[in-house]
Design a protein around this motif. Structure first.
Motif, PDB file in Angstrom:
ATOM      1  N   VAL A   1      36.841 -10.560  41.713  1.00 19.62           N
ATOM      2  CA  VAL A   1      38.093 -11.306  41.812  1.00 19.62           C
ATOM      3  C   VAL A   1      38.243 -12.257  40.616  1.00 19.62           C
ATOM      4  CG1 VAL A   1      39.321 -13.068  43.141  1.00 19.62           C
ATOM      5  CG2 VAL A   1      38.250 -11.118  44.305  1.00 19.62           C
ATOM      6  N   GLN A   2      37.135 -12.925  40.291  1.00 23.56           N
ATOM      7  CA  GLN A   2      37.196 -13.842  39.154  1.00 23.56           C
ATOM      8  C   GLN A   2      37.477 -13.105  37.855  1.00 23.56           C
ATOM      9  OE1 GLN A   2      33.419 -15.831  39.465  1.00 23.56           O
ATOM     10  NE2 GLN A   2      34.201 -17.415  40.849  1.00 23.56           N
TER      11      GLN A   2
ATOM     12  N   ILE B   1      41.296 -11.511  33.616  1.00 23.52           N
ATOM     13  CA  ILE B   1      42.091 -10.459  32.967  1.00 23.52           C
ATOM     14  C   ILE B   1      43.574 -10.774  33.105  1.00 23.52           C
ATOM     15  CG2 ILE B   1      42.752  -8.031  33.076  1.00 23.52           C
ATOM     16  CD1 ILE B   1      39.844  -7.441  33.912  1.00 23.52           C
ATOM     17  N   SER B   2      43.960 -11.223  34.301  1.00 22.93           N
ATOM     18  CA  SER B   2      45.363 -11.556  34.533  1.00 22.93           C
ATOM     19  C   SER B   2      45.785 -12.738  33.670  1.00 22.93           C
ATOM     20  CB  SER B   2      45.575 -11.882  36.011  1.00 22.93           C
ATOM     21  OG  SER B   2      46.909 -12.275  36.249  1.00 22.93           O
ATOM     22  N   SER B   3      44.900 -13.753  33.572  1.00 21.78           N
ATOM     23  CA  SER B   3      45.218 -14.921  32.749  1.00 21.78           C
ATOM     24  C   SER B   3      45.348 -14.532  31.282  1.00 21.78           C
ATOM     25  CB  SER B   3      44.130 -15.983  32.934  1.00 21.78           C
ATOM     26  OG  SER B   3      44.343 -17.076  32.074  1.00 21.78           O
ATOM     27  N   GLU B   4      44.420 -13.651  30.825  1.00 21.51           N
ATOM     28  CA  GLU B   4      44.479 -13.208  29.433  1.00 21.51           C
ATOM     29  C   GLU B   4      45.744 -12.408  29.181  1.00 21.51           C
ATOM     30  OE1 GLU B   4      43.172 -12.932  25.509  1.00 21.51           O
ATOM     31  OE2 GLU B   4      42.526 -14.198  27.184  1.00 21.51           O
TER      32      GLU B   4
ATOM     33  N   LEU C   1      48.557 -13.342  26.555  1.00 19.67           N
ATOM     34  CA  LEU C   1      49.027 -12.420  25.529  1.00 19.67           C
ATOM     35  C   LEU C   1      50.529 -12.198  25.649  1.00 19.67           C
ATOM     36  CD1 LEU C   1      46.128  -9.799  25.549  1.00 19.67           C
ATOM     37  CD2 LEU C   1      46.611 -11.512  23.806  1.00 19.67           C
ATOM     38  N   HIS C   2      50.988 -12.126  26.874  1.00 20.19           N
ATOM     39  CA  HIS C   2      52.423 -11.949  27.082  1.00 20.19           C
ATOM     40  C   HIS C   2      53.195 -13.166  26.557  1.00 20.19           C
ATOM     41  CE1 HIS C   2      56.259 -11.976  29.323  1.00 20.19           C
ATOM     42  NE2 HIS C   2      56.185 -10.660  29.176  1.00 20.19           N
TER      43      HIS C   2
END
Length: 819
Positions: A168-169, A174-177, A181-182
């Protein structure tokens, strides 16, 4: 080998089979004293589930019975750790998992009621580890364990679980990165997008891209549908080409007409961009990445610069002066047509550093150095030198240039012009020769030469006047020169001068001027107006001739004649008469030399007189008391006269001084104690002393005498009582100093009274020796003269401010002592 368990359980049974640590723990546990009792008495569903749990490596947990007794295997124990193992095994669930029971309790109850199993993925259930509540994520299922003895048919819950915290972490990271990037993609200064498939469907487009096209709703649309105007402008064909060939395309300053809506003209933009193919693991093209920059403003600016340069070159080629331009390194990149015509050079020989070949060899080093310094400093450049013309002759030119800068502030080089000043230089040389001859002629005349403008104001460098008076250009500028004229002569001089200016006549006058050393000298002044062809005054040329000796001789002769006519007998009477004549006629212009000489001579006479009285006293004093009294009276008169000469020497600045570093605040504080007892009850004496007052180099006894003199004068000016105020202050601002003060820091001693004050006529004469407003026989008139002479001899200045009925203020300025 068999294990025997407490409570009579035989380890030979396969009920608690398994070789793991928890299997051994189960077999050695004291079940007889536990609420569950011996394992051989457990319900079949529990025994079967325990057997399965202990023989698997997957984390499992059992909640059994109404108290939800907790049992688990090795894999689960590894998750919760030794500390939690000791506090939870065999314990009721609500007690063992108090921190999470509000989450799992209702889920367990759901299964225990016989409503079926549950599934939970990445469920956040914080648990205590090492005494700290830690965030743990679990994926787990709750399954029923059958027990026919219960109403619901369910005796417990089997938990099959996995700790998914790390996954999960990682997903969060990955989601934060991805979000970061977005965000970077969205905030990028250039436009970017990704198009997928052969139809080039917009998958991602940042704000810069949508703002460029003025179409925010692009995603999910093919280029043909989203930007139909791009079809006829070959952009779609370029995309097809990149997709088909797999080779990138780079566009530079490519024109794009963007439609902003019906009824509006297309917006013309120029773009630098790249179409880069996106390929999969097989090498096949799956899409196109577009990245670029809108360079419309840059191209417009470049066009404007190009047009400006074209206009400049056109103007420069028709300019009446030679013009040139350099790059930042100092190399010539442009010379106008007149340069080539005047010098006979060509672009091949002059551009770059070739221009140096037409500079006079004797001037080249100076020109090179000045140009390099100005170019390095990016500062204005101005220089005169000789330039070789096309006919081989050298002519003087004035070369002036200014730096030029881009909008960004970057230095671009110089733009300059060259003017032929050869005729002007020749005229200047002729003028210089003429002026040299004129000054040589004036030099043969004994006097001080000066010039004034048409209005009679002194301007520019007046070396003769400055050498005579010590005034600086700032001091004598305008009518400031009149400050060096004696106060008694200044008004008459200015009136006579203004009359001569108004009448355009020769100015002839006599007045006293204060020399640089402070001595007043008598001068004869003569000034002649210089007229232009129309008869208007251009300037005045004047000369000051020192006639002090001539006037002194005349005055002495007149004094001698007066002395003979009056037939005053006796040497003392004659000296007093001559002294009065000299004091009346010479006043302040020769007081330094005159007063000092008289004081010394008089002091010598007093020495002789005093010795004579002493001899008389020895021989005759004891014989006759009356003679003794006369001798004592004579000696008292000699003593008083000696004090008088001391004051004269003080005014003449010839008294012996013993200067030392003095703390003026301390001296004033001590002096106030004396003044409080001597000024009288009706006069208050206050002091306002500046903190951290600078020291001064001065004779402390003479300074104390000077302040006592001022205090006594103040007392006499306040017959009905009043207030005497003594202040000290540091003066570091030159503007706060009198005009005659020396440069540098000073301290100020200000003595102010609330007395009767004085008129302007009296104020201008108070420092003259023997001038007094007191009745005859009261005072000598030397008190303020002595203060004046002491301050001047100490390198200081004195100023006085007064008006009738408004009191008097006297400022003593003394130089600050070197630290």
């Amino acid at each position: 080998m068999t294990d025997t368990m407490p409570g009579g359980f035989s380890g030979g049974s396969d009920l608690l089979a398994g070789s793991g640590e928890m299997a051994r723990f189960f077999r050695s546990f004291d079940w007889a004293s536990h609420p569950l009792g011996p394992p051989q008495a457990w319900p079949d569903g529990l025994r079967t589930t325990v057997r399965i749990m202990l023989t698997t490596r997957h984390p499992m947990y059992i909640f059994w019975g109404s108290d939800h007794i907790g049992l688990y295997n090795d894999a689960y124990r590894a998750i919760i750790g030794d500390e939690r193992h000791r506090s939870t095994f065999g314990m009721p669930g609500k007690q063992a998992w108090a921190e999470t029971w509000h989450v799992i309790g209702p889920q367990i109850d759901y299964v225990m009621r016989g409503e079926g199993g549950t599934w939970h993925e990445d469920q956040r259930i914080p648990i205590l580890r090492d005494g700290v509540l830690k965030e743990i994520f679990w994926t787990y299922s709750y399954g029923p364990i059958e027990d026919a003895t219960t109403v619901s048919g369910v005796g417990g819950v089997l938990v099959i679980c996995a700790d998914t915290t790390r996954r999960v972490q990682q997903q969060r990271r990955i989601s934060s990165e991805r979000d970061r990037l977005h965000q970077l993609f969205e905030q990028a200064p250039g436009f970017m997008c990704i198009m997928r498939g052969p139809d080039h469907v917009f998958e991602i487009a940042n704000r810069a891209y949508t703002d460029l096209l003025g179409k925010p709703a692009l995603l999910g649309l093919a280029v043909r549908d989203a930007i139909p105007e791009a079809i006829d402008q070959s952009f779609v064909a370029l995309l097809d080409q990149v997709y088909a060939t797999g080779r990138a395309y780079v566009g530079s300053s490519q024109r794009l007409l963007v439609s902003r809506g019906e009824g509006t003209l297309p917006d013309e933009r120029y773009l630098d961009f790249v179409y880069a193919p996106l390929v999969d693991e097989t090498g096949a093209t799956t899409g196109i990445f577009c990245q670029g920059t809108d360079v419309t403003d840059r191209l417009i600016a470049e066009r404007a610069i190009s047009e400006s340069e074209a206009r400049f070159r056109n103007m420069a080629d028709h300019a009446p002066v030679m013009m040139w331009v350099t790059d930042p390194a100092g190399a010539l990149i442009y010379l106008n047509r007149l340069w080539y015509q005047m010098t006979g050079a060509t672009p091949e020989t002059a551009l770059g550093a070739g221009w140096r070949h037409v500079v006079h060899p004797d001037d080249l080093a100076r020109v090179d150095a000045a140009f390099r310094d100005a170019n390095a400093a990016e500062a204005d450049y101005r220089l005169e030198f000789r330039l070789r013309m096309a006919d081989g002759r050298y002519r003087w030119v004035l070369n002036a240039a200014s730096p030029r800068f881009a909008e960004s502030g970057a230095y671009l080089g110089f733009v300059g012009s060259i003017i032929d000043i050869d005729d002007r230089r020749e005229a200047e040389q002729r003028t210089q020769v003429s002026e040299s001859r004129f000054r040589a002629a004036i030099g043969a005349i004994q006097g001080v030469l000066w010039t004034n403008n048409a209005a009679g104001e002194m301007t520019g460098e007046q070396q003769g006047w400055s050498a005579l008076t010590g005034q600086s250009p700032a001091e004598y500028a305008g009518f400031g020169w009149s400050d060096a004229v004696h106060p008694d002569d200044a008004a008459a001089t200015v009136v006579a001068w203004q009359d001569a200016v108004a009448r355009r006549r020769i100015f002839a006058h006599e007045h006293r001027v204060r020399r640089f050393d402070g001595e007043w000298r008598m001068f004869s002044v003569r000034a002649v107006p210089i007229l232009d062809p129309a008869g208007a005054i251009v300037e005045w040329v004047g000369i000051h001739t020192d006639i002090s000796q001539q006037r002194a001789a005349e005055t002495a002769l007149q004094a001698l004649n007066d002395a003979l006519e009056q037939r005053v007998a006796g040497e003392v009477a004659e000296r007093i008469r001559v002294e009065g004549v000299l004091r009346q006629t010479q006043k302040m212009d020769a007081l330094g030399q005159l007063t000092g000489g008289i004081a010394h001579d008089f002091n010598n006479m007093l020495g002789v007189t005093s010795s004579a009285f002493s001899l008389l006293q020895r021989r005759l004093g004891s014989a006759d008391p009356d003679i003794n009294r006369l001798i004592e009276a004579g000696q008292g008169a000699v003593s008083n006269a000696a004090g008088l000469t001391q004051r004269l020497l003080a005014f003449a600045r010839q008294q012996p001084l013993a200067p030392e570093i003095v703390n003026v605040n301390h001296l004033v504080s001590e002096l106030r104690k004396l003044l409080l007892h001597s000024l009288g009850k009706g006069i208050a004496c206050d002091c306002v002393l500046a903190p951290e007052l600078w020291p001064t180099l001065v004779d402390p006894n003479q300074l104390e005498n000077a302040l006592l003199n001022l205090a006594v004068n103040a007392r006499d000016a306040m017959p009905d009582g009043g207030r005497l105020l003594i202040e000290t202050r540091n003066i570091g601002d030159a503007a706060a100093l009198p005009a005659d003060a020396a440069a540098g820091d000073h301290i100020l001693i200000c003595v102010t009274d609330t007395g009767i004050g004085m008129t302007e006529a009296v104020r201008t004469k108070v420092f003259e020796p023997f001038f007094t407003t007191k009745p005859v026989g009261v005072g000598t008139g030397l008190g303020l003269s002595q203060v004046y002479g002491f301050v001047k001899q100490s390198g200081g200045s004195i100023d006085i401010t007064s008006a009738p009925g408004e009191g008097t203020r006297i400022d003593l300025f003394l130089p600050r002592a070197d630290p």
